[in-house]
Design a protein around this motif. Structure first.
Motif, mmCIF file in Angstrom:
data_model
loop_
_atom_site.group_PDB
_atom_site.id
_atom_site.type_symbol
_atom_site.label_atom_id
_atom_site.label_comp_id
_atom_site.label_asym_id
_atom_site.label_seq_id
_atom_site.Cartn_x
_atom_site.Cartn_y
_atom_site.Cartn_z
ATOM 1 N N ASP A 307 0.816 -1.200 0.000
ATOM 2 C CA ASP A 307 0.000 0.000 0.000
ATOM 3 C C ASP A 307 0.861 1.265 0.000
ATOM 4 N N ASN A 310 2.154 2.863 -3.338
ATOM 5 C CA ASN A 310 1.169 3.338 -4.321
ATOM 6 C C ASN A 310 1.402 4.830 -4.561
ATOM 7 N N LYS A 313 -1.034 8.037 -4.523
ATOM 8 C CA LYS A 313 -1.524 8.700 -3.303
ATOM 9 C C LYS A 313 -0.878 10.071 -3.119
#
Length: 390
Positions: A307, A310, A313
């Protein structure tokens, strides 16, 4: 290596003649030798030095495999540029400069593809099925595209550099190259501004003999760079084949050794394994539970890590920009935090001219917050940047 230009050769070609003194640009003062009969005379020793410097840089660009776009739309330079540049297989513009040639390169490529599709129509017979009027219209369109864009049909991406004859006349090309940080090489006369030019060649940009002699030197340097690239490729292929043969031989020998060792060790290992199994007590249900908990924790940790990488973001990074950065090796927040904004801009522009407008100035700062795990701080920063609108 191509032979260096001599002052005598440039003098005979009239490279030293500048413009009338009343038309001069004061920024050209360092390159002017004297004034004679109301005309400025260019210092040819400086011309030779600058020409050598430009040739060296052009040779490196050619050796790297990038294209160099030549721009010369004035009458005296058209035929000379077309002849000299086509010999080294480089793109050139000798008709009107198409607005957005660099900054809107995607649209220009569409026009080039249109030209290729007309050629395919003529080959597969579709062209003959059209009415007489339609055929005339298509032929006219093809002729117009060939005249303006025929010489850049092989240029599939933005050029590595621009070579311009007369920067006053080609000021739009200069502006576009500046906007995309493309290095500019140019023949600059006494009436032009040398400040936007990365590699200035002070010379007479009006006489055909002067243009001819400068372009001969430049194209020779490019040809030398292309030759160097060719020889490096051949050497790489030969070296690669030898290395592959040596590796395969080493692998075969290593495999034979491993098999021999495995055959020798097998009985001993089986015996030791049987003894170990006998002595080792079987795990109970209570012992098995902590292992399961550890696995779950590891899985959660792995998900968090995936996550954290990524890049979308980060405010301002879309899927295409993230893909371009990942391909360039910037695939984590930590790497993005250390990256230089100018380098990021170059990566995006090279990937697609549509991403040239993106401003990566704040990306390293945001990536630093993400890398440190300060997600709340990052969210607050992004809300302020967007004016509080999600």
């Amino acid at each position: 290596m191509a032979k260096k230009a001599e002052v005598k050769e440039l003098l005979e070609a009239g490279v030293h003649f500048g413009h009338l003194t009343r038309k001069w640009n004061p920024n050209m003062a360092p390159y002017i030798y004297m004034e004679r009969n109301g005309i400025h005379v260019i210092n040819l020793y400086k011309t030779v030095a600058k020409l050598e410097e430009a040739n060296e840089a052009l040779s490196k660009i050619a050796a790297s495999g990038r294209k160099i776009l030549f721009v010369a739309t004035k009458k005296q330079a058209k035929d000379i540029v077309a002849e000299k540049v086509s010999n080294v297989n480089m793109p050139y513009i000798t008709e009107r400069w198409p607005g957005g040639m660099l900054t809107n390169f995607v649209t220009i490529r569409k026009a080039v593809k249109k030209m290729a599709s007309i050629d395919r129509m003529k080959k597969d017979g579709t062209f003959n099925t059209l009415s007489k009027k339609e055929r005339l219209q298509v032929d006219r369109l093809r002729a117009k595209l060939e005249k303006n864009l025929g010489s850049i049909s092989d240029m599939t991406r933005l050029p590595g550099a621009l070579f311009i004859v007369d920067t006053m006349r080609e000021h739009i090309a200069v502006k576009e190259a500046q906007k995309l940080n493309i290095p500019i090489f140019a023949m600059v006369d006494t009436n032009s501004d040398p400040r936007p030019i990365n590699y200035v060649i002070p010379s007479n940009d009006d006489a055909s003999k002067s243009i001819d002699v400068i372009l001969t030197e430049v194209t020779n340097a490019i040809a030398a760079g292309l030759e160097e690239r060719k020889s490096e490729k051949q050497a790489g292929k030969e070296g690669g084949s030898d290395e592959t043969t040596a590796k395969s031989k080493t692998a075969v020998v290593a495999k034979e050794k491993e098999e021999t060792v495995a055959v020798t060790k097998a009985p001993k290992e089986e015996k030791a394994k049987a003894v170990k199994e006998k002595d080792t007590p079987k795990p109970t249900k209570e012992d098995a539970e902590p292992i399961t908990e550890k696995k779950e924790a590891a899985a959660v940790k792995k998900t968090v890590k995936a996550d954290s990488d990524n890049l979308t973001k980060i405010e301002g990074i879309g899927p295409k920009a993230a893909e371009a950065l990942t391909k360039a090796g910037i695939d984590s927040y930590a790497k993005l935090a250390k990256a230089n904004a100018e380098k990021i801009k170059e990566i995006l522009t090279e990937a697609s001219s549509r991403m040239a407008h993106l401003d990566p100035g704040s990306w390293p700062k945001q990536a630093k917050m993400a890398a440190d795990g300060n997600w709340d701080e990052l969210k607050d920063w992004q809300d302020k940047a967007k004016g509080g609108v999600e």
